[in-house]
Enzyme design. Structure first.
Site, mmCIF file in Angstrom:
data_model
loop_
_atom_site.group_PDB
_atom_site.id
_atom_site.type_symbol
_atom_site.label_atom_id
_atom_site.label_comp_id
_atom_site.label_asym_id
_atom_site.label_seq_id
_atom_site.Cartn_x
_atom_site.Cartn_y
_atom_site.Cartn_z
ATOM 1 N N ASP A 21 49.751 1.035 2.315
ATOM 2 C CA ASP A 21 48.439 1.650 2.464
ATOM 3 C C ASP A 21 48.054 1.969 1.348
ATOM 4 O O ASP A 21 48.651 2.283 0.459
ATOM 5 C CB ASP A 21 48.921 2.366 3.059
ATOM 6 C CG ASP A 21 48.051 3.869 2.788
ATOM 7 O OD1 ASP A 21 47.003 4.356 2.505
ATOM 8 O OD2 ASP A 21 48.295 5.108 4.627
ATOM 9 N N ARG A 58 41.283 14.964 -6.204
ATOM 10 C CA ARG A 58 42.378 15.498 -5.249
ATOM 11 C C ARG A 58 43.201 16.635 -6.246
ATOM 12 O O ARG A 58 43.515 17.534 -6.052
ATOM 13 C CB ARG A 58 43.778 14.181 -5.000
ATOM 14 C CG ARG A 58 42.830 13.326 -3.525
ATOM 15 C CD ARG A 58 43.891 12.570 -3.126
ATOM 16 N NE ARG A 58 43.042 11.936 -2.187
ATOM 17 C CZ ARG A 58 43.298 10.642 -1.443
ATOM 18 N NH1 ARG A 58 44.777 11.211 -1.316
ATOM 19 N NH2 ARG A 58 42.789 9.917 -1.021
ATOM 20 N N ASP A 113 42.458 -0.700 5.992
ATOM 21 C CA ASP A 113 43.846 0.140 4.899
ATOM 22 C C ASP A 113 44.679 -0.325 4.863
ATOM 23 O O ASP A 113 45.538 -0.158 3.959
ATOM 24 C CB ASP A 113 43.114 1.096 3.786
ATOM 25 C CG ASP A 113 44.099 2.450 3.787
ATOM 26 O OD1 ASP A 113 43.603 2.537 5.242
ATOM 27 O OD2 ASP A 113 44.394 2.697 3.600
ATOM 28 N N GLU A 114 45.285 0.052 6.057
ATOM 29 C CA GLU A 114 46.780 -0.714 6.395
ATOM 30 C C GLU A 114 46.917 -2.183 6.808
ATOM 31 O O GLU A 114 46.254 -2.160 8.173
ATOM 32 C CB GLU A 114 47.172 0.843 7.361
ATOM 33 C CG GLU A 114 47.027 1.844 6.356
ATOM 34 C CD GLU A 114 47.990 2.982 7.507
ATOM 35 O OE1 GLU A 114 48.617 2.816 8.476
ATOM 36 O OE2 GLU A 114 47.281 4.447 6.730
HETATM 37 N N1 DCP Z 1 39.278 9.694 9.758
HETATM 38 C C1 DCP Z 1 39.420 8.636 8.613
HETATM 39 C C2 DCP Z 1 40.541 8.281 8.142
HETATM 40 C C3 DCP Z 1 39.977 7.165 6.963
HETATM 41 N N2 DCP Z 1 38.818 6.783 7.216
HETATM 42 C C4 DCP Z 1 38.722 6.302 5.909
HETATM 43 C C5 DCP Z 1 38.284 6.274 5.129
HETATM 44 C C6 DCP Z 1 39.600 6.032 4.380
HETATM 45 O O1 DCP Z 1 39.245 6.103 2.371
HETATM 46 C C7 DCP Z 1 40.171 4.674 4.680
HETATM 47 C C8 DCP Z 1 41.618 5.007 4.721
HETATM 48 O O2 DCP Z 1 42.187 6.009 5.219
HETATM 49 P P1 DCP Z 1 43.791 6.360 4.530
HETATM 50 O O3 DCP Z 1 44.057 7.950 5.806
HETATM 51 O O4 DCP Z 1 44.435 5.709 4.368
HETATM 52 O O5 DCP Z 1 42.867 7.187 3.854
HETATM 53 P P2 DCP Z 1 43.119 7.153 2.045
HETATM 54 O O6 DCP Z 1 43.381 5.065 2.001
HETATM 55 O O7 DCP Z 1 41.584 7.452 1.248
HETATM 56 O O8 DCP Z 1 44.137 7.842 0.315
HETATM 57 P P3 DCP Z 1 45.662 8.104 0.653
HETATM 58 O O9 DCP Z 1 45.651 7.390 -0.731
HETATM 59 O O10 DCP Z 1 45.389 9.308 1.040
HETATM 60 O O11 DCP Z 1 46.149 6.387 1.673
HETATM 61 O O12 DCP Z 1 40.178 4.830 5.940
HETATM 62 C C9 DCP Z 1 38.261 7.352 7.591
HETATM 63 O O13 DCP Z 1 36.744 6.930 7.878
HETATM 64 N N3 DCP Z 1 37.839 8.318 8.482
HETATM 65 MN MN MN Z 2 45.658 4.887 2.333
#
Ligand code: DCP
Ligand code: MN
Length: 397
Positions: A21, A58, A113-114
């Site tokens: 992730d 954050r 991203d996963e």
């Molecule tokens: N409802 C959502 C959830 C996520 N995303 C997009 C934005 C994020 O950058 C990416 C990855 O989601 P993550 O939940 O893994 O969040 P992040 O990678 O940004 O943060 P973290 O460091 O908590 O994983 O997907 C989105 O557009 N809408």
């Molecule tokens: Mn992420």
DNA sequence: CGGGGCTGAT
DNA sequence: ATCAGCC
């Protein structure tokens, strides 16, 4: 040996699954594009929301999916970068998957991203021929017991592979991420979140109950979404413990036997679902939301823009779509998000035989036909979103 | 001040 | 065609 237990309906704990992730994904991509952003609080803006933010932001209390106004209150110096165009994120997303595929072909994408990677075979091969090091990164539950590695060689080997994957992502792409290592997908994903950002965690089989216990409610179990959770609450079920304690017949009455059994397994940390390798995308879509679209002329202009962007992506993909779908969202007092309507039609193959200009023009005509099946353009209307999707992508037209 | 984009089941 | 899930 293993097969013997499976025959008795036992859970398979012999796989080694890695879940990767990426940290604050969109924000990381923008920080790579512009390194001067690294030490500043950064938010990625889509219309009126901060879709994600870096870890500097954050610290100031900014969260994912927070309104711009609230984010600026919490962090006035927040730097905002527009993120409605996903092109750069999509490109990095596929580079990440390709990098992971060098470790095993069994890579399943989840969002941009996963990725899940089944490294069972890699682990078996390594344990046969090589000397393996200590368990890498954090362990869940946190405990220091002698011989942890000896009793969990396969997990330790998986943690070593995960560390190598994270190193590859960092040196090849400049990307940092978290990893979770466990014997199924659900647990790998959940344990990955125990130490963020840029860290990895391995789950000892004995820690499954404790890990499930860290979840606040059953809603936090991947696979149990908002609708299912509401139905559970109707039955007086809220926590993971509630779900574990719920009688099978009660769940079956509400959800049917198959869904009920899946839920009962998930809440106990049991997930037999395989890592299914993700192929090329099955759909390519582009959408835009807005305050108001009230004329066919306006809609045609917006759809033309979407089609132009889609045609570029289609050229990069190399395949041809055989189905076209248009989705609209109408403004309505009640039900602000479930009021999407869509219509689809076949795309005549010959449409892609000519120049791009002609193709877009013909596609726009099709879009207008679909559009008018949903919107009576002779009466006033008020749209807030248009989506165009190419589906049934095949090698040639 | 609620994005943009994807998958699979029904 | 819509719903429900995931990011
Ligand atoms: N409802 C959502 C959830 C996520 N995303 C997009 C934005 C994020 O950058 C990416 C990855 O989601 P993550 O939940 O893994 O969040 P992040 O990678 O940004 O943060 P973290 O460091 O908590 O994983 O997907 C989105 O557009 N809408
Ligand atoms: Mn992420």
């Amino acid at each position: 040996m293993i097969l013997f237990f499976l025959l008795l309906g036992e859970e398979d704990t012999s796989r080694v699954i890695v879940h990767i992730d990426v940290d604050c994904f969109y924000a990381q991509v923008e920080m790579i594009r512009d390194p001067s952003l690294r030490d500043k609080p950064l938010g990625i803006q889509q219309k009126y929301i901060v879709v994600t933010c870096n870890y500097v932001a954050r610290k100031h209390g900014v969260t994912k999916l927070m309104g711009i106004k609230q984010a600026k209150e919490l962090c006035p110096e927040l730097v905002l970068v527009k993120g409605e165009d996903l092109t750069h994120y999509r490109e990095m997303s596929y580079r990440i998957t390709v990098t992971l595929q060098k470790f095993s072909p069994l890579v399943e994408r989840l969002g941009f991203d996963e990725n899940f990677v089944d490294v069972t075979e890699t682990v078996d091969a390594r344990l046969k021929s090589t000397f393996s090091p200590q368990l890498n990164g954090h362990i869940f539950p946190e405990m220091e017991i002698e011989g942890t590695y000896e009793r969990h060689k396969r997990l330790a080997c998986g943690s070593q592979i995960a560390a190598e994957m994270r190193q590859a992502l960092h040196s090849d792409l400049g990307i940092t991420c978290c990893a979770g290592i466990a014997h199924n997908k659900l647990l790998a994903k959940l344990v990955a979140g125990q130490h963020k950002p840029n860290q990895q965690t391995s789950l000892l089989p004995g820690g499954v109950g404790k890990l499930m216990g860290t979840l606040k409610t059953a809603r936090n179990i991947p696979g149990i979404g908002s609708r299912t959770f509401k139905r559970l609450q109707t039955l007086g079920i809220s926590t993971v413990q509630d779900l574990q304690d719920a009688p099978a017949d009660v769940l079956q009455a509400e959800f049917g036997s198959q869904t009920a059994q899946v839920m009962q397994q998930l809440c106990r940390g049991v997930d037999p679902s395989p890592v299914t390798p993700t192929g090329p995308p099955q759909t390519i879509s582009d959408e835009d939301s807005f305050k108001k679209c009230a004329s066919l002329q306006d809609a045609k202009e917006r759809m033309t823009g979407l089609l132009q962007s889609l045609m570029k992506r289609l050229k990069g993909d190399g395949r041809f779509p055989h189905v076209l779908r248009v989705t609209v969202r109408k403004l309505s007092a009640s039900n602000k998000w479930t009021n999407r309507e869509s219509r689809q039609c076949a795309i005549p193959s010959h449409l892609f035989g000519t120049g791009a200009e002609e193709t877009i023009s013909k596609l726009l005509d099709l879009c207008v036909v679909l559009f008018c099946k949903m919107v009576d353009v002779n009466h006033p209307f008020h749209l807030t979103l248009i989506n165009i999707c190419f589906a049934k992508l095949e090698a040639r037209s």
